[in-house]
Design a protein around this motif. Structure first.
Motif, PDB file in Angstrom:
ATOM      1  N   TYR B 338       0.822  -1.214  -0.117  1.00 23.68           N
ATOM      2  CA  TYR B 338      -0.137   0.111  -0.057  1.00 23.68           C
ATOM      3  C   TYR B 338       0.812   1.242  -0.106  1.00 23.68           C
ATOM      4  O   TYR B 338       0.617   2.483  -0.939  1.00 23.68           O
ATOM      5  CB  TYR B 338      -0.926  -0.150   1.242  1.00 23.68           C
ATOM      6  CG  TYR B 338      -1.700   1.194   1.443  1.00 23.68           C
ATOM      7  CD1 TYR B 338      -1.337   2.339   2.305  1.00 23.68           C
ATOM      8  CD2 TYR B 338      -2.917   1.411   0.535  1.00 23.68           C
ATOM      9  CE1 TYR B 338      -2.034   3.324   2.575  1.00 23.68           C
ATOM     10  CE2 TYR B 338      -3.487   2.663   0.945  1.00 23.68           C
ATOM     11  CZ  TYR B 338      -3.206   3.548   1.855  1.00 23.68           C
ATOM     12  OH  TYR B 338      -3.853   4.700   1.766  1.00 23.68           O
ATOM     13  N   LEU B 339       1.896   1.078   0.839  1.00 23.23           N
ATOM     14  CA  LEU B 339       2.662   2.418   1.040  1.00 23.23           C
ATOM     15  C   LEU B 339       3.509   2.843  -0.214  1.00 23.23           C
ATOM     16  O   LEU B 339       3.341   3.920  -0.488  1.00 23.23           O
ATOM     17  CB  LEU B 339       3.588   2.407   2.238  1.00 23.23           C
ATOM     18  CG  LEU B 339       2.933   2.174   3.517  1.00 23.23           C
ATOM     19  CD1 LEU B 339       3.705   1.890   4.562  1.00 23.23           C
ATOM     20  CD2 LEU B 339       2.061   3.965   3.903  1.00 23.23           C
ATOM     21  N   VAL B 340       3.872   1.802  -0.819  1.00 23.34           N
ATOM     22  CA  VAL B 340       4.664   2.008  -2.044  1.00 23.34           C
ATOM     23  C   VAL B 340       3.736   2.270  -3.164  1.00 23.34           C
ATOM     24  O   VAL B 340       4.242   3.045  -4.033  1.00 23.34           O
ATOM     25  CB  VAL B 340       5.524   0.749  -2.548  1.00 23.34           C
ATOM     26  CG1 VAL B 340       6.099   0.757  -3.937  1.00 23.34           C
ATOM     27  CG2 VAL B 340       6.594   0.303  -1.492  1.00 23.34           C
ATOM     28  N   GLY B 341       2.761   1.737  -3.223  1.00 25.46           N
ATOM     29  CA  GLY B 341       1.756   2.018  -4.236  1.00 25.46           C
ATOM     30  C   GLY B 341       1.134   3.518  -4.181  1.00 25.46           C
ATOM     31  O   GLY B 341       0.975   4.104  -5.226  1.00 25.46           O
ATOM     32  N   VAL B 342       1.021   4.164  -2.997  1.00 22.19           N
ATOM     33  CA  VAL B 342       0.378   5.379  -2.941  1.00 22.19           C
ATOM     34  C   VAL B 342       1.521   6.446  -3.068  1.00 22.19           C
ATOM     35  O   VAL B 342       1.204   7.500  -3.656  1.00 22.19           O
ATOM     36  CB  VAL B 342      -0.082   5.615  -1.479  1.00 22.19           C
ATOM     37  CG1 VAL B 342      -0.443   7.043  -1.262  1.00 22.19           C
ATOM     38  CG2 VAL B 342      -1.305   4.699  -1.243  1.00 22.19           C
ATOM     39  N   LYS B 343       2.594   6.226  -2.448  1.00 19.19           N
ATOM     40  CA  LYS B 343       3.624   7.297  -2.631  1.00 19.19           C
ATOM     41  C   LYS B 343       4.798   6.634  -2.386  1.00 19.19           C
ATOM     42  O   LYS B 343       5.413   6.511  -1.304  1.00 19.19           O
ATOM     43  CB  LYS B 343       3.597   8.318  -1.660  1.00 19.19           C
ATOM     44  CG  LYS B 343       4.327   9.644  -2.256  1.00 19.19           C
ATOM     45  CD  LYS B 343       3.920  10.928  -1.379  1.00 19.19           C
ATOM     46  CE  LYS B 343       4.793  11.939  -1.819  1.00 19.19           C
ATOM     47  NZ  LYS B 343       5.178  13.216  -0.860  1.00 19.19           N
ATOM     48  N   ALA B 344       5.768   6.397  -3.374  1.00 21.54           N
ATOM     49  CA  ALA B 344       6.877   5.800  -3.439  1.00 21.54           C
ATOM     50  C   ALA B 344       8.077   6.003  -2.749  1.00 21.54           C
ATOM     51  O   ALA B 344       8.800   5.466  -1.963  1.00 21.54           O
ATOM     52  CB  ALA B 344       7.239   5.014  -4.634  1.00 21.54           C
ATOM     53  N   GLU B 345       8.153   7.360  -2.751  1.00 17.61           N
ATOM     54  CA  GLU B 345       9.457   8.046  -2.320  1.00 17.61           C
ATOM     55  C   GLU B 345       9.477   7.979  -0.777  1.00 17.61           C
ATOM     56  O   GLU B 345      10.342   8.332  -0.112  1.00 17.61           O
ATOM     57  CB  GLU B 345       9.714   9.228  -3.015  1.00 17.61           C
ATOM     58  CG  GLU B 345       8.700  10.379  -2.810  1.00 17.61           C
ATOM     59  CD  GLU B 345       7.615  10.451  -3.746  1.00 17.61           C
ATOM     60  OE1 GLU B 345       7.396   9.536  -4.515  1.00 17.61           O
ATOM     61  OE2 GLU B 345       7.268  11.378  -4.298  1.00 17.61           O
ATOM     62  N   THR B 346       8.288   8.073  -0.184  1.00 26.47           N
ATOM     63  CA  THR B 346       8.174   8.285   1.210  1.00 26.47           C
ATOM     64  C   THR B 346       7.805   6.750   1.807  1.00 26.47           C
ATOM     65  O   THR B 346       7.516   6.890   3.015  1.00 26.47           O
ATOM     66  CB  THR B 346       7.333   9.250   1.774  1.00 26.47           C
ATOM     67  OG1 THR B 346       5.999   8.946   1.301  1.00 26.47           O
ATOM     68  CG2 THR B 346       7.445  10.749   1.446  1.00 26.47           C
ATOM     69  N   ALA B 347       7.708   5.973   1.235  1.00 29.21           N
ATOM     70  CA  ALA B 347       7.208   4.418   1.535  1.00 29.21           C
ATOM     71  C   ALA B 347       8.123   4.054   2.561  1.00 29.21           C
ATOM     72  O   ALA B 347       7.692   3.592   3.768  1.00 29.21           O
ATOM     73  CB  ALA B 347       7.507   3.560   0.376  1.00 29.21           C
ATOM     74  N   LEU B 348       9.383   4.177   2.222  1.00 24.95           N
ATOM     75  CA  LEU B 348      10.341   3.427   3.367  1.00 24.95           C
ATOM     76  C   LEU B 348      10.149   4.217   4.721  1.00 24.95           C
ATOM     77  O   LEU B 348      10.175   3.705   6.007  1.00 24.95           O
ATOM     78  CB  LEU B 348      11.911   3.738   2.990  1.00 24.95           C
ATOM     79  CG  LEU B 348      12.984   3.087   3.827  1.00 24.95           C
ATOM     80  CD1 LEU B 348      12.790   1.602   4.079  1.00 24.95           C
ATOM     81  CD2 LEU B 348      14.299   3.408   3.568  1.00 24.95           C
ATOM     82  N   LEU B 349      10.202   5.661   4.728  1.00 28.45           N
ATOM     83  CA  LEU B 349       9.885   6.332   5.918  1.00 28.45           C
ATOM     84  C   LEU B 349       8.547   5.959   6.585  1.00 28.45           C
ATOM     85  O   LEU B 349       8.680   5.629   7.743  1.00 28.45           O
ATOM     86  CB  LEU B 349       9.917   7.889   5.728  1.00 28.45           C
ATOM     87  CG  LEU B 349      10.150   8.728   6.877  1.00 28.45           C
ATOM     88  CD1 LEU B 349      11.298   8.513   7.672  1.00 28.45           C
ATOM     89  CD2 LEU B 349      10.204  10.365   6.282  1.00 28.45           C
TER      90      LEU B 349
END
Lengths: 250, 418
Positions: B338-349
């Motif tokens: 979900y996090l990668v799909g929604v906004k990949a560049e802040t996914a890790l954080l």
């Protein structure tokens, strides 16, 4: 696994530094609470209660896995001068645990001492004849798996008779080895367990007396030494209740 | 195609392969020549296989045409012709195969030879790849590579190429796409924009790690290269060390403080190789996150374990032996997607932030039923609340602990809620 203390190379390799003091400690094990059956005043423990308890474990989806057995021995000193023997500690206990087949555990509850030694120490004691077995007890029964919990229900019998002296139950939570971090979970489990058991209207209930582990020099990380101390506490409680019963009778 | 021992109707001209030298001769050849011969034969075999495929097509075509009404003898002729050439191809193929077998290409029988000049016969690997020199494959780190590894390498190659030739399609990991961002944000609520700006300050891996160190002091963060992690995983459990680290936390903090000014300089260099992030909350859990490619802020897998677990199965795609951590791992996989799909560049954080919320795994009661343990009816297990919502992490402030991130649910309690 020795790591050099404060090694600079390891700090430069990773962001926050992986320096670890080099020291070897016993591997941490999942923590365990040892409970014992406290019969209601005026009643005694019997095998019917044991059967009901086992059924209750299966009722909360416990899966029977196998048998378990532990032994506990009270030692008395063999002295040339028998007059001295009342002054010696009477709670010197040796214990063997199923999860540590190569170890033997000594506790001296009055002095808050617990020692882990190799199982062959019993040979030495035999040869030296300095301490002899006064009373030997066996804890044995079945082991159950309940997801991440492991339960052991066992009867307490003297080594050479089938006279049921008590019932113990071990509750082990496998994912955690810290006593403090697990306290809430264990308390809730005991609540759930007591609730399930209360539906059977048995003449008694399980109690858990937590020894003060730090007095024995034990840390928050659970080890088999903690188990030995818990059993020593269980025995002290059993003896105390038995004495209370006999006092009432007399 | 059934092989029947009938005489050939006609002997069509077949592209006769050059007569291969007898087997004994090839063994007296120098290894490079053997290797070259083997390569030749392999390509012959490939051509023959192609011929067989074509022949099969033609035969089927001839049969189909023959099945049509009012036909001449033409289909029968072409069928016979194809049949004959097919048999010839298969015979040739068998011959070439025998030669290849004898020269050790289809198995590794020649590997033990000492005078092979360091060369080995080309190898046809079980997954069908042909490798000219087996040691080349070793060098490329592909020895016995499985389909997963090959796919991963292919994906990496593709992503690298895409980044190189189509930078405008990138998601903002290089500077050229910054002007695309305001377009995405227009129309969103102001509060979100502020929060997201806040997050945009943590673009690189070092930024993320610095954030974690500042905001999540209870969570120990370690970074590793991929191979380093394998070694470390096998040497776990090191719970004894964790115990001592807690005791010596004072000491370590001071020395880290002392070192930090100098280590900041090294951080940017070293984060290039970081492929595994380890989050450890002592006595509660250990989470492993894998980054792909190394040094980036793109997580591609996450898994939870007990801090006492150790062994080579402890990695971002592994599974714990404990039910509670297995359930959390499954849940984390969905959160990651979900996090990668929604906004990949802040996914890790966001992911690290969300993982850190599990430090209260064994103390925080369920926000629905108020209990810590609950019997999950589906699995008949007693579990603590393993479900923590991840969907609203973008909306809530990262510093605000009292919103969604601090809610927890049992498996059963969450499904009832939604």
């Amino acid at each position: 696994m020795p790591f050099s203390y404060g090694s600079r190379q390891s700090i430069s390799r990773s962001f926050l530094g992986e320096f670890r003091p080099s020291l070897f400690l016993a591997e941490a094990m999942p923590l365990k609470w040892v409970l014992q059956w406290q019969p209601n005043p005026g009643t005694t423990v019997n095998s019917q209660i044991l059967a009901e308890v086992s059924q209750c474990v299966e009722g909360i989806n416990g899966v029977k896995e196998g048998r378990w057995k532990a032994t506990l021995t009270y030692y008395k000193p063999i002295l040339r001068d028998q007059a001295m023997s009342p002054e010696m500690p009477r709670d010197f206990i040796g214990m063997s645990l199923p999860e540590q087949p190569n170890k033997y555990y000594f506790t001296l509850r009055s002095h808050r001492i617990v020692v882990e030694s190799d199982v062959s120490v019993q040979n030495i004691m035999e040869k030296l004849q300095s301490y002899k077995s006064r009373v030997a007890l066996i804890f044995e029964g079945f082991q159950y798996q309940l997801g991440d919990f492991q339960l052991r229900v066992g009867k307490v019998v003297p080594s050479h008779s089938e006279n049921l002296r008590g019932i113990v139950m071990e509750v082990e939570y496998l994912p955690i080895s810290s006593l403090e971090k697990s306290r809430q979970i264990m308390e809730e489990f005991i609540d759930i367990w007591q609730e399930a058991l209360s539906k059977r209207s048995l003449p008694g209930h399980f109690i858990h007396v937590e020894p003060n582990f730090s007095e024995y020099g034990l840390s928050d990380h659970y080890t088999s030494q903690h188990t030995a101390v818990q059993y020593a506490t269980v025995m002290a409680q059993l003896i105390a209740s038995a004495q209370a019963v006999s006092t009432v009778r007399n | 195609m059934q092989q029947q021992p009938t005489a050939q109707v006609a002997s069509p001209p077949n592209p006769a392969p050059p007569t291969p030298p007898p087997a004994s001769e090839s063994r007296s050849e120098a290894p490079p020549k053997q290797v070259a011969l083997a390569m030749d034969r392999l390509s012959q075999a490939a051509r023959l296989i192609a011929d067989v495929r074509l022949g099969a097509d033609r035969i089927l075509e001839a049969l189909f045409v023959a099945a049509q009404p009012h036909q001449s003898t033409k289909p029968l002729q072409s069928f016979n012709k194809e049949d004959a050439s097919m048999r010839q191809h298969l015979q040739d193929l068998r011959a070439v195969g025998k030669l290849l077998e004898e020269s050790g290409v289809l198995n590794e029988s020649l590997r033990s030879r000492s005078n092979s000049w360091g060369l080995h016969m080309p190898l046809v690997c079980p997954d069908g790849a042909v490798v000219a020199y087996a040691w080349k494959r070793q060098l490329a780190g592909q020895a016995g590579a499985s389909a997963v590894d090959r796919t991963r390498l292919a994906l990496k190659a593709f992503t690298d190429q895409k980044r190189r030739f189509f930078p405008h399609l990138d998601d903002g990991l290089n500077g050229q796409s910054l002007e695309a961002e305001p377009k995405r944000h227009c129309g969103s609520r102001v509060s979100i924009a502020i929060q997201e700006d806040d997050r945009n300050n943590y673009k690189t891996l070092s930024d993320v790690l610095i954030y974690m160190e500042k905001e999540m002091p209870n969570v120990k963060v370690f970074t590793h290269g991929r191979l380093d992690w394998l070694k470390r995983a096998s040497s776990l459990p090191s719970s004894a060390n964790e115990n001592l680290i807690e005791a010596s936390k004072e000491h370590s903090f001071h020395s880290l403080n002392r070192l930090r000014p100098s280590s900041v300089g090294t951080v940017s260099v070293n984060t290039d190789k970081v492929a595994v992030i380890e989050l450890l909350v002592p006595s509660v859990f250990r989470a492993i996150i894998s980054l792909h490619p190394a040094g980036s802020v793109d997580p591609d897998a996450v898994a939870f374990f007990s801090p006492d677990e150790g062994g080579s199965y402890v990695h971002a795609r592994g599974h714990s032996v404990h039910h509670v951590f297995r359930h959390i791992t499954d849940h984390a996989a969905m959160a990651l997607q979900y996090l990668v799909g929604v906004k990949a560049e802040t996914a890790l954080l966001s992911l690290l932030h969300w993982i850190s919320s599990y430090q209260t795994l064994f103390t925080k009661v369920c926000s629905k039923c108020g209990r810590l343990l609950s019997m999950d009816t589906r699995s008949a297990l007693l579990l603590p609340p393993v479900h923590r919502p991840y969907m609203d992490t973008l909306v809530s402030s990262m510093k605000d602990q009292s919103t969604n991130l601090s809610q927890a649910y049992h498996l059963g309690c969450y499904t009832e809620r939604t």
